[in-house]
Design an enzyme around this catalytic site. Structure first.
Site, mmCIF file in Angstrom:
data_model
loop_
_atom_site.group_PDB
_atom_site.id
_atom_site.type_symbol
_atom_site.label_atom_id
_atom_site.label_comp_id
_atom_site.label_asym_id
_atom_site.label_seq_id
_atom_site.Cartn_x
_atom_site.Cartn_y
_atom_site.Cartn_z
ATOM 1 N N ARG A 155 24.251 -3.250 76.007
ATOM 2 C CA ARG A 155 24.119 -2.730 74.643
ATOM 3 C C ARG A 155 25.120 -1.614 74.398
ATOM 4 N NH1 ARG A 155 22.657 1.299 71.937
ATOM 5 N NH2 ARG A 155 21.869 2.485 73.677
ATOM 6 N N ALA B 219 38.800 1.543 59.746
ATOM 7 C CA ALA B 219 38.926 2.709 58.871
ATOM 8 C C ALA B 219 40.365 3.205 58.863
ATOM 9 C CB ALA B 219 37.972 3.818 59.322
ATOM 10 N N LEU C 138 48.022 28.934 69.244
ATOM 11 C CA LEU C 138 47.380 30.222 68.977
ATOM 12 C C LEU C 138 46.662 30.795 70.190
ATOM 13 C CD1 LEU C 138 45.831 29.637 65.432
ATOM 14 C CD2 LEU C 138 47.823 31.058 66.018
ATOM 15 N N GLU D 50 34.256 11.560 56.144
ATOM 16 C CA GLU D 50 35.146 10.580 55.508
ATOM 17 C C GLU D 50 34.800 9.165 55.951
ATOM 18 O OE1 GLU D 50 37.323 9.388 52.796
ATOM 19 O OE2 GLU D 50 37.912 11.454 53.212
ATOM 20 N N GLU E 134 31.626 3.427 50.231
ATOM 21 C CA GLU E 134 32.508 2.767 49.274
ATOM 22 C C GLU E 134 32.646 1.277 49.569
ATOM 23 O OE1 GLU E 134 36.193 4.913 49.125
ATOM 24 O OE2 GLU E 134 35.300 6.555 47.978
ATOM 25 N N GLU F 188 31.631 -5.022 39.124
ATOM 26 C CA GLU F 188 31.270 -4.476 37.812
ATOM 27 C C GLU F 188 30.853 -3.012 37.934
ATOM 28 O OE1 GLU F 188 27.498 -5.784 39.660
ATOM 29 O OE2 GLU F 188 29.396 -6.821 39.376
ATOM 30 N N ASP G 195 30.709 8.921 43.989
ATOM 31 C CA ASP G 195 30.972 10.327 43.663
ATOM 32 C C ASP G 195 30.284 11.270 44.645
ATOM 33 O OD1 ASP G 195 32.461 9.508 41.505
ATOM 34 O OD2 ASP G 195 30.927 9.992 39.999
ATOM 35 N N LEU H 177 40.093 29.872 57.777
ATOM 36 C CA LEU H 177 40.558 31.132 57.194
ATOM 37 C C LEU H 177 39.832 32.335 57.798
ATOM 38 C CD1 LEU H 177 41.007 30.169 53.448
ATOM 39 C CD2 LEU H 177 42.804 30.746 55.097
#
Length: 136
Positions: free
Chosen positions: A16, A31, A55, A76, A83, A92, A102, A120
């Site tokens: 599995r 994807a 850094l 995403e 989608e 349709e 959305d 940031l």
């Protein structure tokens, strides 16, 4: 298979896991192939890794900064799945289909905002001026 198991029974154990890994890999490839946003975010992830290595921040902060970029990709992937299902159901226009797309897009946007804030704030903490300067 044992005498008491049906051929239609789902695989268990290591079989599995192997099959699930194959399905996951196929999903990642699909994807990447079909979604420009995924390709862009993979480039962002690679760039983030290079910046983080350059850094040389503390490990926990580097992992957090890298993790929020991975989170963007995860969101995403989920948005792309939504989608694909909505598009599969029909071409349709439907209010619920539009709302689903959305909301998925909003989830990506929120994850990008989170990533931006984390990056940031962490960079500001290490390289920016202190928010409150001491005059003593």
């Amino acid at each position: 298979m044992g005498a008491n198991t049906s051929p239609s029974e789902k695989p268990r154990g290591i079989i599995r896991i192997i099959k699930a890994t194959g399905y996951s890999w196929a999903g990642l490839k699909a994807a990447y192939h079909h979604e420009a946003a995924i390709r862009q975010e993979v480039v962002l992830l690679a760039a983030a890794l290079v910046v983080l290595l350059w850094l040389q921040l503390p490990l926990t902060e580097s992992l957090m900064m890298f993790g929020v970029i991975v989170l963007v990709i995860i969101v995403e992937l989920l948005n792309s799945a939504i989608e694909a299902v909505v598009d599969r159901v029909g071409e349709e226009r439907h209010e619920l289909s539009g709302r689903a797309k959305d909301i998925g897009s909003a989830a990506v946007f929120v994850s990008l905002l989170l990533a931006g804030v984390v990056w940031l704030a962490t960079l500001w903490h290490h390289f920016g001026m202190p928010l409150i300067q001491s005059y003593t």
